[in-house]
Scaffold this active site. Structure first.
Site, PDB file in Angstrom:
ATOM      1  CE  LYS A  22       2.514  -8.687  -2.473  1.00 14.77           C
ATOM      2  NZ  LYS A  22       3.310  -7.462  -2.660  1.00 14.77           N
ATOM      3  CG  ASN A  23       2.196  -6.065   0.771  1.00 17.42           C
ATOM      4  OD1 ASN A  23       2.997  -6.658   0.038  1.00 17.42           O
ATOM      5  ND2 ASN A  23       1.160  -5.423   0.305  1.00 17.42           N
ATOM      6  NE  ARG A  92       7.728   0.043  -6.531  1.00 19.30           N
ATOM      7  CZ  ARG A  92       8.571   1.059  -6.360  1.00 19.30           C
ATOM      8  NH1 ARG A  92       9.474   1.286  -7.281  1.00 19.30           N
ATOM      9  NH2 ARG A  92       8.532   1.808  -5.283  1.00 19.30           N
ATOM     10  CB  CYS A 116       5.768   0.058 -10.317  1.00 19.48           C
ATOM     11  SG  CYS A 116       4.617  -1.207  -9.839  1.00 19.48           S
ATOM     12  NE  ARG A 121       4.609   1.463  -5.767  1.00 22.48           N
ATOM     13  CZ  ARG A 121       4.475   0.140  -5.799  1.00 22.48           C
ATOM     14  NH1 ARG A 121       4.153  -0.446  -6.919  1.00 22.48           N
ATOM     15  NH2 ARG A 121       4.664  -0.596  -4.739  1.00 22.48           N
ATOM     16  CG  ASP A 124       9.724  11.781  -2.893  1.00 18.60           C
ATOM     17  OD1 ASP A 124       9.139  10.708  -3.167  1.00 18.60           O
ATOM     18  OD2 ASP A 124       9.114  12.808  -2.560  1.00 18.60           O
ATOM     19  CG  ASP A 304      -2.537  -3.387  -2.291  1.00 21.78           C
ATOM     20  OD1 ASP A 304      -1.745  -3.683  -1.386  1.00 21.78           O
ATOM     21  OD2 ASP A 304      -2.252  -2.599  -3.208  1.00 21.78           O
ATOM     22  CB  ILE A 326      -2.973   4.917  -3.108  1.00 23.24           C
ATOM     23  CG1 ILE A 326      -3.994   4.918  -1.972  1.00 23.24           C
ATOM     24  CG2 ILE A 326      -1.576   4.527  -2.631  1.00 23.24           C
ATOM     25  CD1 ILE A 326      -3.662   5.864  -0.826  1.00 23.24           C
ATOM     26  NE  ARG A 396       5.944  -9.113  -7.883  1.00 22.89           N
ATOM     27  CZ  ARG A 396       5.898  -7.786  -7.802  1.00 22.89           C
ATOM     28  NH1 ARG A 396       5.542  -7.072  -8.846  1.00 22.89           N
ATOM     29  NH2 ARG A 396       6.224  -7.158  -6.705  1.00 22.89           N
TER      30      ARG A 396
END
Ligand code: EPZ
Length: 416
Positions: A22-23, A92, A116, A121, A124, A304, A326, A396
């Site tokens: 997915k990522n 996002r 989120c 999240r 910047d 994850d 994280i 998702r």
């Protein structure tokens, strides 16, 4: 609203093939915004986030078709360089279209990503990097308004190796004027996959797979064809599902090197792990015992897979200690696991897990994608029935999740 009904007690046995990551798929889709010719992306999972990104690219004027995991993307003759709130608030990750839109079209109107539920999240570092490349960026009424006749190369030092910021800036730099150096870049395998796609488009990048990326901007990006890498997080999820049921599960279609530290930690807890060139098998020869885990940017332990490991360790003997470095709020699964009889305490970024001999089924609620997967995993070994609510979170990022689990013997059904 769909939910999963899981009957605990089955020992998982067999093989499962992971889908495309997915990522990675989402980022290759975003990169196609810069292409002037048709792109083909293979092994694209049919999951909600991919459908959302597709909706966004179609809104921008690109033409997409997604047939049996192959996606064809045709550039737009009349592009709309914007990402509306309705789409961005669904996902996002949409923020990674900012760099490609800005560098290709010279202006971008992108909704600020919403909050989120795994922590704040920020973006910047995305904004700072693009500003250093000469963009004029303001945030007005919830939208990022960015302008740049032509981005210019810059030396950018990322305060933290943000995956999204690395990806946005890497893509923006591909069509900037001059050389961009990104220091302290993230090194996740999905970023390497993206960089290889960009090279095929005609980008000029060195340092791929390291913390320092150097990009020479070009004026034109053409077409590319690429097969998305196997999803290491999905693979890890199924290995942990096999382990928690004391079964024997083989995951295929991924690069085991992408799970190095995860396999090391599973061995430390007592799992037997065999590795092939594109598969990993887990079995449990004896007892599982508690370990220590700290999540870190790649190649450290992936955040994850933290919720799924917490579920596994809640059934191991002894005490485990998990530190989440994280995200600042990624232990929400703990309250739900404790409803299943786990014994976990959290203190700021730490979770202390006292293993229990067995979990007991209960109604629970998924709070995010990976927490949802962790609750299903816990339900597989809990006595009796576990109902997992709000499984749209799982949809998702996991393709055919219940079918794949049933394929290795899990007793799970989806009901509305
Ligand atoms: C990507 O999110 C993944 N999502 C996440 O996977 C993953 O957990 C994360 O990387 C870390 O590996 C996608 O690729 C779509 P980050 P991203 O920017 O890019 C802070 C999943 O389950 N930060 O590396 O948003 C931020 O607040 C998802 O598939 C800043 O402070 O991750 C966070 O605490 C969940 N400023 C940390 O860095 C910034 O400008 C990591 O964020 C950017 C980030």
């Amino acid at each position: 609203m769909d939910k999963y009904v899981v009957e605990g007690g089955a020992t998982l046995k067999g093989s499962v093939r992971v889908s495309g990551a997915k990522n990675s798929a989402l980022k290759l889709m975003a990169a196609s915004i810069m292409a002037s010719e048709e792109c083909v992306i293979r092994n694209v999972p049919d999951i909600a986030d991919v459908r959302t990104m597709r909706e966004l690219l179609v809104h921008m004027g690109l033409e997409l078709e997604h047939e049996s995991k192959t996606m064809r993307i045709v550039p737009s003759s009349n592009p709309r360089p914007e990402a509306p709130y309705e789409i961005v608030q669904k996902m996002r990750a949409s923020i990674v279209v900012l760099g490609p839109i800005l560098t290709r079209f010279g202006s971008a109107h992108v909704a600020m990503p919403g909050g989120c539920n795994i922590g704040s999240r920020q973006i910047d570092l995305h904004i700072k990097g693009l500003t250093e490349m000469g963009a004029d960026i303001s945030v007005l009424h919830g939208f990022i308004e960015a302008k740049a006749k032509r981005l210019k190369g810059a030396r950018i030092y990322l305060e933290l190796p943000s995956v999204g910021a690395t990806e946005n800036l890497l893509m923006a730099a591909c069509m900037a004027k001059g050389t961009t150096i990104i220091e302290n870049a993230a090194m996740e395998p999905e970023i390497t996959d993206l960089a290889e796609f960009l090279l095929k488009l005609g980008a000029r990048i060195t340092g791929i797979g390291t913390h320092t990326l150097e990009i020479q901007g070009v004026d034109y990006l053409g077409s590319a064809e690429q097969t998305v890498i196997g999803d290491r997080v999905e693979g890890g999820t199924f290995l942990i599902a096999g382990a928690i049921t004391r079964g024997e599960v083989k995951v295929e279609g991924l690069n085991p090197l992408h799970l190095d530290i995860v396999l090391e930690k599973m061995r430390e807890a007592g799992c037997a792990i065999e590795v092939g060139d594109n598969w990993v098998r887990v079995s449990i020869p004896g007892e599982l015992t508690g370990i220590e885990i700290s999540t870190l940017p790649y190649p450290g332990f992936p955040t994850d897979l933290q919720p799924q490991m917490v579920a596994l360790l809640s059934t191991a003997q002894g005490i485990s200690f998990v530190t989440e470095n994280i995200f600042d709020n990624r232990f929400m699964v703990v309250d739900e696991l404790n409803r299943l009889g786990a014994n976990i305490k959290t203190r700021n970024h730490h979770a202390i897990i006292h293993g229990v001999p067995r979990l007991s089924g209960a109604p629970v609620t998924a709070t995010d994608l990976r927490a949802g997967a962790a609750l299903v995993i816990a339900g597989l070994c809990a006595e009796g029935e576990t109902v997992v609510h709000d499984i749209y979170h799982i949809d998702r990022g996991y393709e055919c999740f219940e079918d794949k689990l049933r394929g290795v013997g899990a007793k799970i059904v989806r009901t509305s």
